[in-house]
Design an enzyme around this catalytic site. Sequence first.
Site, PDB file in Angstrom:
ATOM      1  N   HIS A  77      -4.202  -1.461  -5.083  1.00 35.27           N
ATOM      2  CA  HIS A  77      -5.320  -2.315  -4.516  1.00 35.27           C
ATOM      3  C   HIS A  77      -6.392  -2.077  -5.504  1.00 35.27           C
ATOM      4  O   HIS A  77      -6.988  -1.365  -5.591  1.00 35.27           O
ATOM      5  CB  HIS A  77      -6.393  -1.867  -3.363  1.00 35.27           C
ATOM      6  N   SER A 133       0.465  -1.012   0.293  1.00 37.53           N
ATOM      7  CA  SER A 133      -0.018  -0.154  -0.323  1.00 37.53           C
ATOM      8  C   SER A 133       0.955   1.544   0.223  1.00 37.53           C
ATOM      9  O   SER A 133       2.122   1.203  -0.529  1.00 37.53           O
ATOM     10  CB  SER A 133      -1.058   0.025   1.357  1.00 37.53           C
TER      11      SER A 133
END
Length: 237
Positions: A164, A129
Amino acid sequence: MATVAEHRVALLGGGFSTDDDGLLDDWVLGHARTARPRVCFVPTASGDAPGYVERFLDAWRTRAYEPGVLSLFRRELDDDALREYLLAQDVVYVGGGNTANLLAVWRAHGVDRLLREACGRGTLLCGVSAGANCWAEGSHTDSFGPLTHLPDGLGLLTGSVCPHYDSEPGRRDSYRAAVANASLGPGWAVEDGVGALFVDGRPADVVTRAPGARLYRVEPDGAGGAGERALPCRLLG
């Protein structure tokens, strides 16, 4: 003549914080330069969240020779000791959270400069992330609330990164729009479950723990939009 080490950066779509099988962490371990590496977790993007640190230590204390944690919100090392510590690591593993805050704190403490130096000496830099976003010139982020582009990063990977890509509503369309209008440079979109190792800026090993998950190259399509190309990847486990 001195040998220049390859620059190695790995983008992770998971790991100890989200997955129970440990496949992506074992894959990272397999790319360390030693069998029992020194691994440092950097949880800056989460504000050094204690629970996050404990999950790392639980997952890595049997994998690494010396798993450690670099805390910058409760910093104990002076500048010389900080440099010595980071340059001694075989793997630097950066956690998720707020990309913009991570970069600001690193620069305040000189960690950005030290990580570039460590990379040049052969340390594997990786993260999930925000810990994937930080290595590129720019990234797709929710650091400011809504999804947006952040044309800022360490620049160890040319272009941009989007994490993501398949799991958060709006990510795919928003990232492609940012690449299409040149708010972000062409880059790499990482679906959850994927691991991608880049050597000197080029993908060298792309894997997934989730059947069907992919790494995509996203570039302007010449017609005002952006296209994506899935890279071949091998299934772990």
